[in-house]
Scaffold this active site. Structure first.
Site: not given
Ligand code: C5P
Length: 410
Positions: A219, A288, A298, A316-317, A338, A352, A356
């Site tokens: 990310n 995510d 490879k 996992p969150d 955040f 959110k 959460k």
């Protein structure tokens, strides 16, 4: 560090005799650059290592050495530099503080101007910060350690010593901290202690999910906001553990850093520290999804034009997992999430926060802030929302830390 962290502060910088005096020149310059006005006072011993002329040039002020000098009388004042110098200061910083100077301080001696003005300072109003510097045997000696403990008990703020090669050729603890570290500790010293004794756990940076040994998905996140929060929490007196994905940032002072790569590693690191934490701040941009079945070798391009069929599984969150723990639900662990959004910040941040299950959710506009040193934050809690207007990430982090401490106490 941003430039004017010490604007409006007046410091007496005291040098006692030791080879680390050469670093005091750099320190003086750094303090002045950070916006402080600096009055240098040297012991006679210090002048054997660096000249008052050098320190005068760097501080833009005449240097004091001799308690008997009648310079002050010429401008019509009372000719009592030990009184005047100590009254004006926001802090007295002794760097380097030799073993002998600390022993003299401890006994309340007043046999030179520097010791005299430390003794004469108003205890409640003018703090004394000490940066020890000496040979490792001298540092470890029970007499020195006793003196350090007693100086602390008397209210002095004794900084750490550095570790490494010493002027005498020996290697160990006792050298003076580097000027940039002393500057950081002095800046921290002036910050409000809203998290004294608290434990803060923070995630920062991106995660990296491997596809094969040479490729992966990640990310966008520089880690700057999370690292700034770690610094701000440490400055506010907290014991900070920073779980970081791969970033190219220096660990803030007094922060314990745990490096991880994937979301699952980040979750494991967080879980092993969450039991002791009072606050958890999830600032990381966690991927995510990860690739289902990372290839050990490879994946080769075979010339057929076929592309590999990647399948993803959800990670996992981390925040939601911790927010559902018993300690978080009982309020013992205060969780902060955040949200990096591109639009409708308030609406998304409110949603959110609910999703959460955290008391405080901090929203920001991702594309405006990725990789930058500035940001704007929107704090959303059960009572409503509050904006922290554009500022450096460190300034915002300090404000956020104060807000977290205030909310938790309420
Ligand atoms: O909507 P999203 O899941 O991206 O929410 C972002 C918040 O959740 C951030 O605080 C982020 O650190 C946290 N998070 C997490 N674990 C994930 C995804 C997000 O802790 N797997």
């Amino acid at each position: 560090m941003s430039t004017l962290e010490l604007a409006g502060k007046h410091l007496v910088l005291g040098l006692s005799g030791g080879i680390a005096c050469y670093k005091a020149a750099e320190l003086c310059r750094a303090l002045v650059k950070a916006g402080a006005s600096v009055q240098v006072v040297m012991t006679e011993g210090a002048t054997h290592f660096i000249t008052p002329t050098t320190m005068q040039a760097l501080s833009n002020r005449p240097v004091y050495v001799d308690p008997w000098e009648d310079r002050a009388a010429a401008d019509g004042s009372n000719n009592m530099p030990h009184i005047n110098l100590s009254r004006e200061a926001d802090a007295i910083l002794i760097a380097p503080a030799s073993a002998d100077f600390m022993a003299r301080l401890l006994h309340g001696r007043a046999d030179d101007l520097l010791a005299l003005l430390c003794l004469a300072r108003p205890l409640a109003r003018v703090p004394l910060i000490i940066a020890p510097a000496m040979n490792r045997e001298m540092w470890q000696h029970p007499a020195t350690q006793r003196n350090v403990a007693q100086l602390r008990a008397d209210g002095a703020h004794v900084l750490d010593v550095g570790q490494g090669e010493q002027a005498c050729g020996e290697v160990g603890d006792g050298r003076m901290l580097e000027p940039e570290d002393i500057l950081a500790d002095v800046v921290a010293f002036f910050q409000p202690q809203s998290m004294r004794g608290q434990r803060v756990l923070i995630t920062a940076g991106p995660t990296y999910e491997a596809i094969d040994p040479v490729r992966g998905i990640t990310n966008r996140s520089s880690g700057k906001m999370g690292f700034a929060i770690a610094q701000a929490a440490a400055e506010a007196g907290a014991e900070v553990t920073l779980v970081s994905g791969p970033v190219a940032l220096k660990t803030p002072r007094h922060v314990q850093r745990v490096d991880v790569r994937s979301a699952r590693e980040m979750l494991a690191a967080v879980q092993s520290h969450a039991d002791q934490a009072d606050y958890f701040v999830a600032c990381a941009a966690v991927a995510d999804w990860r690739v289902d079945g990372e290839s050990e070798r490879k994946i080769k391009k075979d010339g057929s034009g076929d592309t590999p069929a990647l399948r993803f599984v959800e990670n996992p969150d981390i925040l939601a997992t911790i927010a559902q723990s018993e300690r978080a639900e009982s309020g013992a662990l205060y969780c902060v999430g955040f949200a990096a959004e591109s639009h409708d910040l308030l609406k998304h941040a409110q949603e959110k926060r609910q999703r959460k299950g955290v008391p405080l959710l901090v929203g920001n506009i991702g594309p405006d802030t990725f990789g930058h040193d500035h940001n704007r934050l929107l704090l959303v809690d059960a009572q409503g929302s509050m904006e922290l207007p554009e500022a450096s990430k460190l300034t915002l982090a300090r404000e956020l830390v104060a807000e977290m401490a205030r909310r938790r106490a309420a």
